[in-house]
Design a protein around this motif. Structure first.
Motif, mmCIF file in Angstrom:
data_model
loop_
_atom_site.group_PDB
_atom_site.id
_atom_site.type_symbol
_atom_site.label_atom_id
_atom_site.label_comp_id
_atom_site.label_asym_id
_atom_site.label_seq_id
_atom_site.Cartn_x
_atom_site.Cartn_y
_atom_site.Cartn_z
ATOM 1 N N LEU A 1 49.095 -18.507 -55.267
ATOM 2 C CA LEU A 1 48.418 -17.314 -55.465
ATOM 3 C C LEU A 1 49.092 -16.258 -54.192
ATOM 4 O O LEU A 1 48.732 -16.374 -53.153
ATOM 5 N N LYS B 1 43.011 -12.371 -52.853
ATOM 6 C CA LYS B 1 43.379 -13.651 -53.103
ATOM 7 C C LYS B 1 41.933 -14.551 -52.743
ATOM 8 O O LYS B 1 41.632 -15.352 -53.606
ATOM 9 N N SER B 2 41.362 -14.343 -51.773
ATOM 10 C CA SER B 2 40.193 -15.094 -51.260
ATOM 11 C C SER B 2 39.130 -14.790 -52.044
ATOM 12 O O SER B 2 38.240 -15.586 -52.684
ATOM 13 N N LEU C 1 39.792 -16.591 -55.500
ATOM 14 C CA LEU C 1 39.532 -18.387 -54.990
ATOM 15 C C LEU C 1 38.034 -18.616 -55.031
ATOM 16 O O LEU C 1 37.402 -19.515 -55.485
ATOM 17 N N ASP D 1 42.571 -22.382 -50.124
ATOM 18 C CA ASP D 1 42.795 -20.868 -49.525
ATOM 19 C C ASP D 1 43.322 -20.943 -48.184
ATOM 20 O O ASP D 1 42.581 -21.442 -47.386
ATOM 21 N N GLU D 2 44.475 -20.479 -48.303
ATOM 22 C CA GLU D 2 45.207 -20.555 -47.002
ATOM 23 C C GLU D 2 45.095 -22.029 -46.166
ATOM 24 O O GLU D 2 44.955 -21.775 -44.989
ATOM 25 N N SER E 1 46.374 -20.305 -52.584
ATOM 26 C CA SER E 1 46.911 -19.045 -51.896
ATOM 27 C C SER E 1 47.511 -19.239 -50.388
ATOM 28 O O SER E 1 47.126 -20.103 -49.740
ATOM 29 N N THR E 2 48.646 -18.322 -50.304
ATOM 30 C CA THR E 2 49.435 -18.530 -48.977
ATOM 31 C C THR E 2 50.143 -17.332 -48.599
ATOM 32 O O THR E 2 50.494 -16.336 -49.491
ATOM 33 N N HIS E 3 50.415 -17.166 -47.214
ATOM 34 C CA HIS E 3 51.111 -15.926 -46.766
ATOM 35 C C HIS E 3 52.486 -16.297 -46.566
ATOM 36 O O HIS E 3 53.219 -15.800 -46.131
#
Length: 265
Positions: free
Chosen positions: A44, A52-53, A56, A174-175, A206-208
């Motif tokens: 994501l 994103k958060s 999720l 989440d990250e 989810s990631t940057h």
């Protein structure tokens, strides 16, 4: 494509907490249609504040959806009670957990609570699930050590093992690499792709870490920052210009051919 997580017309956001305005909500994403299949790592992606958060947290049951449906293997995910959801969905958040004096194995055993009940007594099947989860993330040498003495990368392996011990159908993260160094971030993505394939899990992360995520993921959900979402393989989204449209800046431009960002000259 195997069963997994299917979103149809999903809207997520934040309801007004005021008793006089409970019918009002700030919509962050609307009309989301997407699939995260079993056996695949789905990433994501989106800029900060894109939602994103929020998405999720809604799928994890931490806040209500505003509209639409989310089904997991054909079951209404949004309608599950907390205890039912805990048996079907494993969640790994960004926060560094304070586990006190608990060892790595102690933490993984917590993943069996949805199955053992309040007493938390482990039976043979629970012990087998814990052992399998530790083996799956290759954390055997970490199991007997206090969580507080593990590195960030080692700790995240234990947290993933705790979620796997639940024996979920869906893993939401989440990250999870927020505090990791570069090599540990890539290793975690590789681990999650392997687990998705070997355990037939639907994994949504989810990631940057855009570049490694695009190299390692099977599928991507890309938030455009305007309340919309595009899905496809990383190659499809990159070649269509969707990645560049979402992330390009005055200084950086995404090069679809190499899958990397380059400085604008």
């Amino acid at each position: 494509m195997s069963a997994g997580l299917v979103l149809r017309g999903l809207a997520v956001g934040h309801r007004d907490p005021s008793p006089l305005r409970r019918d009002r909500a700030r919509v962050v994403l609307d009309g989301v249609d997407a699939v995260a299949a079993r056996g695949e790592l789905t990433v994501l992606l989106g800029a900060n504040g894109a939602g994103k958060s929020t998405l999720l947290r809604t799928l994890a049951g931490l806040q209500p959806a505003l509209a639409g449906t989310a089904a997991l293997d054909g079951t209404d995910l949004l309608g599950l009670r907390a205890a039912q959801r805990a048996r079907r969905v494993g969640v790994v958040l960004t926060d560094r957990p304070d586990a006190g004096l608990l060892t790595g194995r102690d933490v993984v055993e917590l993943g069996r609570l949805p199955h053992t009940g309040p007493a938390g007594l482990l039976g043979p099947a629970d012990t087998e699930a814990v052992d399998a989860a530790i083996d799956a993330v290759r954390a055997g040498p970490l199991a007997g050590r206090p969580l507080a003495r593990l590195s960030d990368g080692e700790r995240q392996r234990i947290m993933v093992a705790r979620a796997l011990a639940q024996r979920p159908s869906l893993l939401l993260l989440d990250e999870p690499s927020a505090f990791l160094d570069v090599s540990s971030r890539v290793a975690l993505l590789g681990l999650l792709r392997r687990l998705a394939s070997e355990s037939d899990l639907a994994v949504l992360l989810s990631t940057h870490d855009l570049e490694p995520a695009l190299r390692l993921a099977d599928r991507a959900w890309l938030l455009d920052g305007a309340g919309g979402l595009r899905t496809g393989t990383p190659a499809e989204l990159a070649s269509a210009g969707a990645v560049g449209a979402a992330f390009d800046t005055d200084e950086l431009a995404f090069d679809a051919a190499s899958g990397t960002f380059r400085l604008r000259l």
